[in-house]
Design an enzyme around this catalytic site. Structure first.
Site, PDB file in Angstrom:
ATOM      1  CB  CYS A   2      -0.872   0.022   1.239  1.00  0.00           C
ATOM      2  SG  CYS A   2      -1.748  -1.507   1.501  1.00  0.00           S
ATOM      3  CE  LYS A 583       8.005  -0.997 -10.218  1.00  0.00           C
ATOM      4  NZ  LYS A 583       8.241  -2.211 -11.002  1.00  0.00           N
TER       5      LYS A 583
HETATM    6  O1  M6R Z   1      11.766  -3.865  -5.736  1.00  0.00           O
HETATM    7  P1  M6R Z   1      12.462  -5.179  -5.937  1.00  0.00           P
HETATM    8  O2  M6R Z   1      13.295  -5.199  -7.159  1.00  0.00           O
HETATM    9  O3  M6R Z   1      13.231  -5.607  -4.724  1.00  0.00           O
HETATM   10  O4  M6R Z   1      11.299  -6.211  -6.126  1.00  0.00           O
HETATM   11  C1  M6R Z   1      11.550  -7.581  -6.173  1.00  0.00           C
HETATM   12  C2  M6R Z   1      10.394  -8.337  -6.759  1.00  0.00           C
HETATM   13  O5  M6R Z   1       9.280  -8.238  -5.929  1.00  0.00           O
HETATM   14  C3  M6R Z   1      10.045  -7.842  -8.156  1.00  0.00           C
HETATM   15  O6  M6R Z   1      11.128  -7.934  -9.011  1.00  0.00           O
HETATM   16  C4  M6R Z   1       8.885  -8.656  -8.749  1.00  0.00           C
HETATM   17  O7  M6R Z   1       9.317  -9.963  -9.026  1.00  0.00           O
HETATM   18  C5  M6R Z   1       8.311  -7.956  -9.977  1.00  0.00           C
HETATM   19  N1  M6R Z   1       6.910  -8.158 -10.025  1.00  0.00           N
HETATM   20  C6  M6R Z   1       8.933  -8.415 -11.248  1.00  0.00           C
HETATM   21  O8  M6R Z   1       8.308  -7.986 -12.397  1.00  0.00           O
END
Ligand code: M6R
Length: 588
Positions: A2, A583
């Protein structure tokens, strides 16, 4: 997860809150709400769905301060009632939360026993009643919030707007919170994006810190209640438009932006990389780590460190770090990869490694994030805001940075820069309508499939995983990637007539292994799709891509990103906001 906003200052309060929410909508987008303090009490409006235009039905003109929230549902479905902020039963205050109250059932039982009635299944309502309950004995509103917060288990950040004391009280533990100092007023937010262009200086609220915004701004330690004086810092973040700039979706815009972001990620001088190169030289063990896409980038960085710098780097998954902890010590180096710098699994792994005195290097996209602030060697991928929930440009930027690091270690900094610039040119030429048409031609071949497989090997081991993840995230299709070497060890049973199998081929020593693997699946009825510079007799379909040389991992993942995008849009999915995904995964 959130997004939280708080505002006190000049201008129309509800407009400021909604504008802030729009910049953080990528954090959660199933419902949203705004609360503002007016002469006649607290104005509260909540809506289901995306913020979109962010129109409120009756925004008050006389509000002086307010809070807002964009939700990624955890406890309780996506309804207007479950959206935040949640009001106390007497209407005195409202609460918005980012996180999960892990002991909410226990607290709910206690509060029910003393007479509180619950209107929603949310864990946030527990916080509301708990503050209300504490108010009966606490010496101040701030004290009631502090005492209530101490009862919460889990990673939680909350923001409260109180009518009686005309104040905003916010507390952080786990999920990020930053306070921007405006020329006249303050803006609190879950990340720095809403602050860019508004606040020149910020105060990063640390875990277990509480902030009160009333006539003044004051900070407290949650455990002791003592006053704190955290440092104000300059916010080095240029305001960037959060705008699709004519593209239908952020995903396509961000894919195309890679022709520039790969260069930005490498815009470090050799001198700036020297401290980390020295740390690599002295490290006993080198690990790379991340979650999701960032873990694949971490894998690729480790691959470059092994194959270019000849260092025995090893990739770990953030959420599986525990079994390595007994072997970590102060001679080890952990290179942490993250777009947001706020991912709960990743941060937890870092904190555990720090207890063992492991040195932390990081490559992060979000300026001011927790991860970069706790790193010994913080680096930034400089890709600008990545708004699409599905990561594209951050992934390739992290990889380019890893390549530059490995090449610098190997004494080939200049050559790396040359190759990265050549890659940018290749991408520029690639992002043409002709390419999009070629990729779209695959849609009828794949749209009805339930299962799809990707084969990679060597440098393309991680390209395969990332490509499969893109398809899963946007198309909601079962898509798995395997090393071509894995095929005959079991996976081949999954192949039947018509199963689509992608092969990612570089012009390298693994090309032949891939061709053999494709021949084998084809002999069993698979439809083979080659992602390669040149066509081949073992491909039923060919997706031509430039030969990217050392950076072939980028020229090969890009068509998979594009395919995921076009297929998703064709199927009526919104690739910017895939179902169920958020995200910034700030809860575990
Ligand atoms: O913000 P971060 O790069 O640490 O996030 C890691 C993952 O949660 C993120 O890469 C996730 O797999 C995305 N949905 C990929 O598209």
């Amino acid at each position: 997860m959130c997004g939280i906003i708080g505002f006190k200052g000049q201008g129309k309060v509800t407009d400021q809150l909604v504008e802030g929410l729009k910049r953080m909508e990528y954090r959660g987008y199933d419902s949203w709400g705004v609360a503002a303090l007016t002469k006649n009490g607290i104005f509260l409006e909540k809506k289901v769905g995306a913020i979109g235009e962010g129109k409120l039905s009756r925004p008050p003109a006389d509000a002086t301060m307010g809070i807002a929230h964009t939700r990624w549902a955890t406890h309780g479905g996506v309804t207007q009632e479950n959206a935040h902020p949640h009001a106390s039963s007497d209407g005195r205050f409202v609460v918005a939360q980012n996180g999960i109250v892990e002991n909410y059932l226990e607290l709910k039982a206690m509060l029910t026993k003393v007479g509180y009635q619950f209107k929603t299944p949310t864990d946030t309502e527990v916080i509301v009643h708990l503050i209300h309950h504490r108010l009966k004995q606490a010496s101040s509103f701030r004290e009631a919030v502090r005492q209530a917060f101490l009862k919460l288990a889990g990673r939680n950040t909350i923001i409260v707007l109180d009518q009686q004391t005309k104040s905003i009280v916010a507390v952080r533990n786990g999920s990020p919170l930053v306070l921007g100092h405006l020329p006249k007023g303050v803006l609190l937010a879950s990340d720095t994006l809403p602050l860019a262009g508004k606040a020149e200086t910020v105060t990063y609220i640390d875990d277990m810190q509480l902030v009160v915004v009333d006539g003044d701004v004051s900070f407290y330690d949650v455990k002791t209640g003592r006053t704190l004086h955290p440092k104000r810092q300059k916010l080095d973040l240029v305001e960037q438009k959060v705008d699709k700039e004519g593209y239908d979706h952020f995903m396509l815009k961000e894919i195309v932006e890679q022709q520039h972001t790969v260069v930005e990620a490498a815009s470090y001088s050799e001198k700036e990389l020297v401290p980390l190169v020295a740390a690599l030289k002295h490290a006993r063990n080198i690990y790379t780590i991340g979650s999701g896409t960032a873990s694949y980038a971490a894998g690729q960085v480790a691959y470059f460190l092994r194959t270019i710098a000849l260092l025995p780097a090893q990739e770990l998954r953030a959420y599986e770090v525990d079994s390595y902890l007994p072997f970590f010590d102060s001679h080890d180096l952990l290179i942490v990869v993250s777009q947001s710098g706020e991912t709960a699994d990743t941060l937890e792994a870092v904190r555990k490694a720090q207890i063992e005195r492991v040195k932390i290097a990081s490559i992060v996209n979000m300026i001011g994030s927790t991860l970069s602030r706790i790193s010994d060697y913080p680096y930034f991928s400089r890709s600008g805001p990545e708004i699409c929930v599905v990561s594209t440009k951050a992934y390739t930027a992290q990889i380019v940075w890893g390549y530059l690091l490995a090449m610098t270690y190997a004494g080939r900094f200049e050559l790396a820069q040359k190759r990265i610039h050549a890659l940018a040119k290749q991408l520029k030429t690639y992002f043409q309508p002709k390419t999009f048409t070629t990729i779209k031609k695959l849609i009828p071949e794949l749209e009805k499939d339930q299962h799809l497989f990707v084969l990679g090997k060597g440098q393309h081991f991680y390209t395969g995983f990332e490509s499969a993840l893109k398809l899963k995230e946007t198309v909601y299709m079962h898509c798995e990637s395997f090393s071509a070497g894995e095929l005959k060890h079991g996976v081949i049973t999954l192949i039947k007539k018509g199963t689509p199998v992608f092969g990612i081929l570089g012009d390298d020593q693994y090309k032949n292994d891939l061709l053999v693997a494709l021949a084998e699946v084809r002999a069993r009825g698979a439809k083979t799709i080659g992602i390669a510079a040149e066509n081949n007799e073992f491909f039923d379909l060919h997706v031509p891509t430039p030969d990217g040389g050392d950076l072939d991992v980028i020229t090969k993942v890009v068509p998979c990103q594009l395919l995921s995008y076009f297929l998703a849009v064709h199927l009526g999915n919104n690739p910017d906001k895939p179902r169920n995904l958020a995200k910034s995964v700030t809860v575990k």
